[in-house]
Write an enzyme that holds these catalytic residues in place. Structure first.
Site, PDB file in Angstrom:
ATOM      1  N   TYR A   7      54.743 -62.960 -69.030  1.00  0.00           N
ATOM      2  CA  TYR A   7      54.524 -64.062 -68.084  1.00  0.00           C
ATOM      3  C   TYR A   7      55.849 -64.787 -67.905  1.00  0.00           C
ATOM      4  CZ  TYR A   7      49.495 -63.431 -68.337  1.00  0.00           C
ATOM      5  OH  TYR A   7      48.224 -62.913 -68.240  1.00  0.00           O
ATOM      6  N   LEU A  30      39.063 -47.397 -58.791  1.00  0.00           N
ATOM      7  CA  LEU A  30      38.765 -47.408 -60.228  1.00  0.00           C
ATOM      8  C   LEU A  30      37.263 -47.432 -60.532  1.00  0.00           C
ATOM      9  CD1 LEU A  30      39.763 -47.654 -63.150  1.00  0.00           C
ATOM     10  CD2 LEU A  30      39.982 -50.102 -62.811  1.00  0.00           C
ATOM     11  N   GLU A  60      35.773 -42.650 -49.688  1.00  0.00           N
ATOM     12  CA  GLU A  60      36.941 -43.499 -49.938  1.00  0.00           C
ATOM     13  C   GLU A  60      37.843 -43.484 -48.707  1.00  0.00           C
ATOM     14  OE1 GLU A  60      38.313 -45.791 -52.078  1.00  0.00           O
ATOM     15  OE2 GLU A  60      39.905 -45.738 -50.571  1.00  0.00           O
ATOM     16  N   MET A  67      32.770 -45.515 -44.753  1.00  0.00           N
ATOM     17  CA  MET A  67      31.402 -45.752 -44.364  1.00  0.00           C
ATOM     18  C   MET A  67      31.440 -46.765 -43.236  1.00  0.00           C
ATOM     19  SD  MET A  67      28.108 -47.311 -46.127  1.00  0.00           S
ATOM     20  CE  MET A  67      28.808 -48.895 -45.895  1.00  0.00           C
ATOM     21  N   GLN A 119      46.454 -47.861 -62.757  1.00  0.00           N
ATOM     22  CA  GLN A 119      45.384 -47.268 -61.954  1.00  0.00           C
ATOM     23  C   GLN A 119      45.870 -45.983 -61.291  1.00  0.00           C
ATOM     24  OE1 GLN A 119      43.629 -51.175 -60.432  1.00  0.00           O
ATOM     25  NE2 GLN A 119      42.618 -49.698 -59.141  1.00  0.00           N
TER      26      GLN A 119
HETATM   27  C1  LIG Z   1      48.638 -57.262 -60.038  1.00  0.00           C
HETATM   28  C2  LIG Z   1      47.281 -56.901 -60.590  1.00  0.00           C
HETATM   29  C3  LIG Z   1      47.174 -56.540 -61.919  1.00  0.00           C
HETATM   30  C4  LIG Z   1      45.921 -56.222 -62.456  1.00  0.00           C
HETATM   31  N1  LIG Z   1      45.830 -55.874 -63.762  1.00  0.00           N
HETATM   32  C5  LIG Z   1      44.634 -55.543 -64.294  1.00  0.00           C
HETATM   33  C6  LIG Z   1      44.541 -55.082 -65.627  1.00  0.00           C
HETATM   34  O1  LIG Z   1      45.538 -54.990 -66.340  1.00  0.00           O
HETATM   35  N2  LIG Z   1      43.300 -54.722 -66.106  1.00  0.00           N
HETATM   36  C7  LIG Z   1      42.175 -54.799 -65.323  1.00  0.00           C
HETATM   37  O2  LIG Z   1      41.079 -54.455 -65.802  1.00  0.00           O
HETATM   38  N3  LIG Z   1      42.238 -55.216 -64.042  1.00  0.00           N
HETATM   39  C8  LIG Z   1      43.430 -55.583 -63.512  1.00  0.00           C
HETATM   40  N4  LIG Z   1      43.516 -55.947 -62.189  1.00  0.00           N
HETATM   41  C9  LIG Z   1      42.281 -55.954 -61.373  1.00  0.00           C
HETATM   42  C10 LIG Z   1      41.927 -54.556 -60.885  1.00  0.00           C
HETATM   43  O3  LIG Z   1      42.998 -54.014 -60.159  1.00  0.00           O
HETATM   44  C11 LIG Z   1      40.672 -54.597 -60.036  1.00  0.00           C
HETATM   45  O4  LIG Z   1      39.660 -55.293 -60.722  1.00  0.00           O
HETATM   46  C12 LIG Z   1      40.200 -53.176 -59.715  1.00  0.00           C
HETATM   47  O5  LIG Z   1      41.120 -52.510 -58.910  1.00  0.00           O
HETATM   48  C13 LIG Z   1      38.863 -53.213 -58.987  1.00  0.00           C
HETATM   49  O6  LIG Z   1      38.492 -51.898 -58.694  1.00  0.00           O
HETATM   50  P1  LIG Z   1      37.376 -51.612 -57.617  1.00  0.00           P
HETATM   51  O7  LIG Z   1      37.218 -50.131 -57.597  1.00  0.00           O
HETATM   52  O8  LIG Z   1      36.181 -52.468 -57.866  1.00  0.00           O
HETATM   53  O9  LIG Z   1      37.974 -52.164 -56.242  1.00  0.00           O
HETATM   54  P2  LIG Z   1      39.266 -51.684 -55.432  1.00  0.00           P
HETATM   55  O10 LIG Z   1      40.301 -51.190 -56.356  1.00  0.00           O
HETATM   56  O11 LIG Z   1      39.598 -52.792 -54.520  1.00  0.00           O
HETATM   57  O12 LIG Z   1      38.749 -50.438 -54.607  1.00  0.00           O
HETATM   58  C14 LIG Z   1      37.876 -50.552 -53.522  1.00  0.00           C
HETATM   59  C15 LIG Z   1      37.997 -49.271 -52.713  1.00  0.00           C
HETATM   60  O13 LIG Z   1      36.987 -49.236 -51.726  1.00  0.00           O
HETATM   61  C16 LIG Z   1      37.529 -48.610 -50.575  1.00  0.00           C
HETATM   62  N5  LIG Z   1      36.693 -49.014 -49.438  1.00  0.00           N
HETATM   63  C17 LIG Z   1      36.422 -50.277 -49.018  1.00  0.00           C
HETATM   64  N6  LIG Z   1      35.568 -50.248 -47.978  1.00  0.00           N
HETATM   65  C18 LIG Z   1      35.315 -48.940 -47.724  1.00  0.00           C
HETATM   66  C19 LIG Z   1      34.512 -48.273 -46.764  1.00  0.00           C
HETATM   67  N7  LIG Z   1      33.762 -48.932 -45.866  1.00  0.00           N
HETATM   68  N8  LIG Z   1      34.490 -46.919 -46.764  1.00  0.00           N
HETATM   69  C20 LIG Z   1      35.215 -46.223 -47.672  1.00  0.00           C
HETATM   70  N9  LIG Z   1      35.995 -46.811 -48.614  1.00  0.00           N
HETATM   71  C21 LIG Z   1      36.030 -48.151 -48.639  1.00  0.00           C
HETATM   72  C22 LIG Z   1      38.954 -49.117 -50.512  1.00  0.00           C
HETATM   73  O14 LIG Z   1      39.775 -48.253 -49.768  1.00  0.00           O
HETATM   74  C23 LIG Z   1      39.338 -49.175 -51.991  1.00  0.00           C
HETATM   75  O15 LIG Z   1      40.009 -48.021 -52.422  1.00  0.00           O
HETATM   76  C24 LIG Z   1      44.768 -56.269 -61.628  1.00  0.00           C
HETATM   77  C25 LIG Z   1      44.876 -56.627 -60.287  1.00  0.00           C
HETATM   78  C26 LIG Z   1      46.128 -56.939 -59.768  1.00  0.00           C
HETATM   79  C27 LIG Z   1      46.219 -57.312 -58.318  1.00  0.00           C
END
Ligand SMILES: Cc1cc2nc3c(=O)[nH]c(=O)nc-3n(C[C@H](O)[C@H](O)[C@H](O)COP(=O)(O)OP(=O)(O)OC[C@H]3O[C@@H](n4cnc5c(N)ncnc54)[C@H](O)[C@@H]3O)c2cc1C
Length: 551
Positions: free
Chosen positions: A218, A15, A35, A139, A115
């Protein structure tokens, strides 16, 4: 020699990484995203999208596409409530209608989209805007020096390695960020308070909804605490489970030793029904925690999204906060890379985003305690603020903002600076999000927010021509495009007549709005209108050195 040179390397293409690539592309900056996974998200996870995130998507031209996709997937304007089980007794409503009482604050609406549905839309836009997206690629190492970052990436299937040379790197690699670890940046906060699970299921649960328009449910009962989200046509969704058993002495490790049978029992208990056929499609294990990274930047490397802050899902803030990180860093990197701003502008990212994120983390934690886990001690818990204050009301206080004299004095008097407020009270004060006012141009309705795009934008009152002239001169002096508009003159009408009050201006006054829609500077009247005044404000905001200022 590196194999690939690129201005910005983004680690993680979920995301936040995808949003960052899209927003950098919007500002004309190429990025390369690596990714680990083979494609965009396969699990729904985040779904609640705030108005502020929708405003960002509006800027890059995909708001309507996202709205249409959301309508296919979820009921609109649903409630967020607590009940004993889906079939059981209702306990309380936290929000009766997702957009009730907030429609005046923004041209955009809150909605739900998973997502797994949103990320392909972000991906398509990021690619259109020139991002280079590499899936199945990780990476494996990186090194930073004075001029940039050198990273090694590896394709997971072919094993092929490449060396990437980038001027800057953004770590969007999630809660377990390896980049953060390698930089030695600690997480500070409440730590992990539950080993939670999400049970993804299929089954026709429509009869249990009994026609109610519900977005998040909830569930709190003597067996478990968690929450449901159900997708249209109400035959699939998930139940997240935070803890089990006696609320005074709960089992917070739901993950350990989980079997298919136990997962099914939890699901049936949450549904309050054991007749409807259900199948479990998947179970995800994750840590519920509330922590903020002590730093968001080290040298040329920035943390964004869950790599920088992790919060429980209560409130739906996690992913949204990450999108706002992306929105904040993208224009700054673009201006620095194009030589329009000094490199010190980049240090304002942490100064602005860390307090905003830390506040949001605390607010998510407070909601978690109040809605799902009252057993957690509440002494070190912030009182719950209005959702709008969290979504829009954070106040930036950095070199990227020219504070007004009155605000400076007030800040000096106060022991602790306010980090947020009700966005209806900010009235265009520097450091706050520029308010939304409906306007009319060429017979078509548009929001003030639609006037903010890639450049700084000067909005002047109907008698603010002197400031528009000053903006044109400052633009030439600094070699920087500045959009300027007089609001309320014949070109752009202010049919509600509220623009001046919303922005705290006299008819001859003006505000300068940054590309991320935050007010950077304001002159309430036209008294001081001059190119010098505006150039000096802009040079200070953009950390431009004295030599270029006077050029
Ligand atoms: C059940 C649940 C419900 C949620 N509901 C909400 C909601 O309604 N609204 C909201 O805003 N948030 C919600 N969240 C939170 C939200 O899902 C996260 O905040 C969001 O996914 C964070 O996105 P991100 O891209 O920072 O991290 P992530 O989604 O964790 O993505 C990180 C990415 O980095 C990649 N990666 C890691 N290391 C490497 C590497 N070395 N090389 C290449 N790729 C790598 C991984 O494969 C991964 O795809 C929810 C979370 C959960 C668990």
């Amino acid at each position: 020699m590196p194999d690939i040179e690129v201005p910005v390397l983004i680690v993680g293409g979920s995301l936040v990484g995808m949003s960052t690539a899209m927003l950098l592309g919007h500002h004309g900056i190429k990025s390369l995203v690596v990714e680990h996974h083979r494609g965009t998200a396969i699990h729904p996870r985040a779904a609640m999208i705030t108005q502020r995130t929708m405003e960002v998507l509006r800027t890059v031209g995909i708001e309507r596409i996202v709205m249409r996709a959301s309508e296919q997937q979820f009921v609109q304007d649903g409630a967020i409530m607590a009940l004993e089980s889906l079939a059981g007794k209702e306990i309380s409503y936290f929000i009766a209608n997702l957009n009730e009482g907030v429609r005046d604050i923004s041209p955009s609406l809150r909605l739900f989209i998973t997502q797994s549905l949103l990320e392909p839309l972000l991906k398509a836009r990021a690619e259109e805007l020139g991002a280079d997206l590499r899936f199945s690629t990780e990476m494996v190492s990186f090194e930073e020096d004075r001029d940039g970052v050198t990273a090694t990436i590896r394709h997971r299937d072919t094993g092929q390695m490449h060396t990437i040379r980038a001027r800057h790197m953004i770590a969007c690699d999630g809660a377990r960020s390896k980049v953060r670890d390698q930089l030695g940046i600690k997480m500070l906060g409440h730590g992990i308070f539950s080993k939670s699970i999400t049970i993804y299921f299929r089954g026709d649960v429509a009869p249990l909804l009994r026609g109610r328009n519900l977005s998040v449910m909830y569930v709190v009962n003597p067996t478990l605490s968690g929450f449901f989200r159900i997708e249209k046509p109400f035959n699939s969704g998930f139940l997240a489970v935070h803890w089990l058993g006696d609320p005074k002495n709960p089992v917070t490790d739901v993950s350990e030793g989980l079997t298919d049978q136990r997962a099914l029992e939890y699901l049936r208990c949450g549904l309050g029904n054991d007749q409807i056929p259900v199948t479990i499609e998947n179970v995800m294990h994750w840590d519920a925690r509330a922590d903020t990274a002590e730093r968001f930047q080290r040298g040329r490397i920035f943390l964004a999204g869950d790599a920088a802050h992790v919060m429980p899902p209560s409130g739906g803030f996690g992913g949204n906060t990450g999108v706002q990180d992306a929105h904040n860093i993208a224009w700054k990197l673009a201006m620095v890379l194009k030589g329009q701003a000094g490199p010190d502008l980049l240090s304002t990212y942490e100064v602005e985003r860390r307090p905003a994120a830390a506040f949001t983390v605390e607010q998510a934690y407070s909601r978690y305690v109040m809605r799902s886990a009252p057993y957690l001690k509440s002494e070190n818990m912030q009182p719950i603020e209005n959702d709008l204050n969290v979504e829009f009301g954070y106040i930036y206080d950095s070199r990227g903002i020219v504070k007004e004299a009155a605000a400076k004095e007030a800040a000096g008097r106060e022991a602790g600076k306010p980090t947020h407020e009700n966005p209806r009270d900010s009235h265009g004060r520097p450091g706050t999000r520029a308010p939304h006012v409906w306007l009319i141009r060429d017979g078509r309705e548009l929001s003030t927010l639609d006037l903010f795009d890639r450049n700084f934008t000067l909005l002047a009152g109907p008698e603010g021509e002197a400031w528009c002239t000053a903006a044109r001169a400052a633009s030439k002096r600094l070699g920087l495009a500045i959009d300027s508009h007089r609001i309320g003159d014949s070109g752009i009408a202010d049919p509600s007549g509220t623009f001046l009050a919303q922005y705290g201006l006299a008819p001859s006054g003006a505000v300068l709005v940054r590309p991320d829609g935050f007010v950077a500077w304001r002159a309430r009247t036209g008294e001081a209108a001059s190119a010098e005044e505006l150039s000096s404000a802009l040079a200070s905001i953009l950390c431009i050195d004295a030599a270029r200022r006077s050029a």
